[in-house]
Design a protein around this motif. Structure first.
Motif, mmCIF file in Angstrom:
data_model
loop_
_atom_site.group_PDB
_atom_site.id
_atom_site.type_symbol
_atom_site.label_atom_id
_atom_site.label_comp_id
_atom_site.label_asym_id
_atom_site.label_seq_id
_atom_site.Cartn_x
_atom_site.Cartn_y
_atom_site.Cartn_z
ATOM 1 N N SER A 123 0.827 -1.202 0.000
ATOM 2 C CA SER A 123 0.000 0.000 0.000
ATOM 3 C C SER A 123 0.863 1.254 0.000
ATOM 4 O O SER A 123 0.642 2.182 -0.798
ATOM 5 C CB SER A 123 -0.923 -0.005 1.226
ATOM 6 N N LEU A 162 0.433 -1.412 -6.516
ATOM 7 C CA LEU A 162 -1.020 -1.258 -6.357
ATOM 8 C C LEU A 162 -1.774 -2.454 -6.916
ATOM 9 O O LEU A 162 -2.778 -2.885 -6.332
ATOM 10 C CB LEU A 162 -1.479 0.034 -7.041
ATOM 11 N N GLY A 219 2.857 1.595 -3.306
ATOM 12 C CA GLY A 219 1.968 1.871 -4.424
ATOM 13 C C GLY A 219 1.482 3.312 -4.450
ATOM 14 O O GLY A 219 1.549 3.989 -5.481
ATOM 15 N N VAL A 220 0.997 3.807 -3.315
ATOM 16 C CA VAL A 220 0.475 5.172 -3.264
ATOM 17 C C VAL A 220 1.600 6.187 -3.413
ATOM 18 O O VAL A 220 1.483 7.173 -4.162
ATOM 19 C CB VAL A 220 -0.307 5.409 -1.959
#
Length: 531
Positions: free
Chosen positions: A218, A253, A221-222
């Protein structure tokens, strides 16, 4: 995949007494306001930083961006930790960390230390944001009161971004650049002490195991996505770090999404997006933040460069819109029973579209401020009609034990939507400016390059060109920039109008009142065989 439902137990959060829940709302609003101010206040301290610390151009970019990178990358993780450890606890931990990080940042001796301090502020902010929304959701169990409370909280949050220039201007007129961070320390102390006394505690009583593999996926990915968006549109997509960040972020992601549908206790329950109330509200927020994010940037430049106002005066000029948002929050609560959630959100998007187009049309250099005032107020009212309803819908549509994670999803989407909006529409703003700019004949070679780069560069270059040529360059740049605002705001207005149509469709079946039990029923139905 299993899903645990909760009753209104002490662990899940019991309804607070009236005075205490409104006091809890005040604490959450103060915390949200400080986070919003900190997001925008640094831009006005950059000239002082350059004089006193001498950071490089790359260091200035990291000082400005790292706060948003850290916060955006950690929202999902921190929202889940709040659900597990307790939302009040996360707010208090975040407030304490934010105060300490602010003290460190205010007295940072080097650019590297300042970057580290800003990163710590982003981490502390990420700990607080999802939990403040979740605490409000749990403190107000009556649907009408909940909508009003979330509307007030959303309005204060919206207003706080415009307070950054005002607060920063006041402090920088009298103190050194570190004062814009030092002011956080006593105010966060108030949040900490008052939070201990009045905030209700709530958590998921059966949280299950934390997805330790999903956590880094997470975050990577962000972070990769936000970095690629911001850096790619600012520096060009042909830079290797942009492509690497985009590739790593996309891969992370995709792996994260694949894992979330397989693990028993996901960080993000993707079934939420099959709920029209949740997905429609998140989508409306995305359209709103994408289309309107460039407006603040464009008019900040308009007031400071085209009209020659100081940062403090420019901040005051933009303030009526966010103030209208803060004071118009109860209007959404009154309109929902009469119009329904879909129509209220659509109305807000229409008001935003009309006011955006009007502001663009009125952005000529000679326009009086009085003519801009009404569209600014309507713009702020439109924003609050949207976010009051959508934020309440998002939180009310999620199971009570997962509200922190749901709030984190919403905030992460807003962060990425805002980055995309500034990147894409900001690029359009610059491209139209360069295309419309007609340079005066006989301009010195050293002035043409900065003039084509930006309106600020053009005005600075014009000040170095003597006589009529300098005045002609400044006038041409201002006219071209105003034209670029007009074109960009028309594009934004069209997107907002399309968003209004989409909101009428996606939110059409959402009831005016969403009781606590409805989210549980929706999630059970989505878990049923064949869904």
């Amino acid at each position: 995949m299993t899903h645990h439902t909760t009753k209104h137990t002490a662990a899940a959060g019991t309804p607070a007494a009236p005075a205490r829940r409104w006091a809890a709302l005040a604490v959450c609003c103060l915390a949200a306001m400080l986070l919003g101010i900190d997001n925008s206040v640094l831009n006005y301290a950059v000239p002082s930083l350059l004089r006193e610390m001498g950071p490089s151009g790359t260091e200035i970019l990291w000082i400005s961006d790292i706060y948003g990178f850290a916060m955006g990358g950690l929202l999902v993780v921190m929202g889940n930790l709040g659900d597990r450890l307790g939302r009040k606890r996360m707010i208090l931990l975040g407030a304490a960390a934010f105060g300490v990080a602010s003290l460190f940042t205010a007295y940072a001796p080097t650019p590297e230390a300042l970057i580290a301090g800003r990163a710590l502020l982003g981490v502390a902010g990420a700990a607080m944001v999802p939990s403040t929304l979740s605490v409000v959701r749990h403190a107000f169990t009556d649907p009408k009161e909940r909508t009003t409370a979330i509307g007030i909280s959303s309005g204060i949050g919206a207003a706080s971004f415009a307070l950054g220039p005002v607060v920063g201007g006041l402090l920088l007129d009298h103190f050194w650049w570190g004062s814009v961070f030092l002011i956080n320390v006593p105010l966060m102390a108030v949040v900490l002490v008052a939070g201990v006394l009045v905030l209700p505690e709530s958590r998921n009583p059966r949280p299950g195991r934390l997805d330790w593999i999903g956590v880094p996926l997470s975050v990577v990915g962000v972070l990769g996505a936000i970095y690629a968006i911001k850096t790619g549109f600012r520096d060009g997509a042909d830079h290797a770090p942009v492509w690497i960040a985009a590739a790593v972020g996309t891969a992370a992601l995709l792996l994260f999404a694949r894992r979330q549908v397989r693990v028993e206790e996901p960080l993000i329950d993707l079934r939420l997006f099959r709920n029209p109330a949740f997905s429609g509200a998140v989508g409306s927020n995305l359209v709103m933040i994408f289309a309107s994010s460039t407006l603040s940037l464009a008019f900040s430049l308009y007031f400071q460069v085209v009209r020659g106002w100081s940062p403090f005066t420019a901040g005051l000029a933009l303030l009526p819109g966010p103030l209208a948002a803060a004071f118009a929050a109860p209007l959404a609560t009154a309109l929902i029973p009469r119009l329904g959630r879909a129509r209220v959100v659509a109305l807000g998007l229409v008001l935003l579209a009309v006011s955006t187009a009007a502001l663009g049309r009125l952005s000529a250099p000679g326009t009086s401020y009085a003519e801009l005032l009404a569209p600014l107020v309507v713009n702020g009212a439109g924003i609050i009609l949207i976010v009051s309803v959508t934020n309440d819908t998002i939180l009310a549509s999620a199971p009570r034990e997962r509200t922190g994670a749901a709030a984190a999803v919403s905030e992460t989407a807003m962060e990425m939507g805002g980055s995309l909006g500034i990147a894409i529409l900001g690029s359009l703003l610059g491209a139209v400016y360069r295309d419309a700019l007609v340079l005066p004949a006989g301009l010195p070679a050293g002035a043409a390059g900065p003039a084509r780069e930006s309106v600020g560069g053009a005005v600075e270059a014009a000040a170095r060109v003597p006589g009529a040529d300098g005045a002609a360059l400044a006038a041409a740049a201002k006219d071209a920039f105003c034209h670029s605002i007009q074109v960009t705001t028309v594009v934004g207005a069209v997107l907002l109008a399309l968003g209004a149509v989409a909101a009428l469709y996606t939110l059409r079946g959402v009831p005016a009142e969403i009781p606590d039990s409805e989210a549980e029923e929706d999630m059970r139905s989505l878990s049923a065989p064949g869904r």
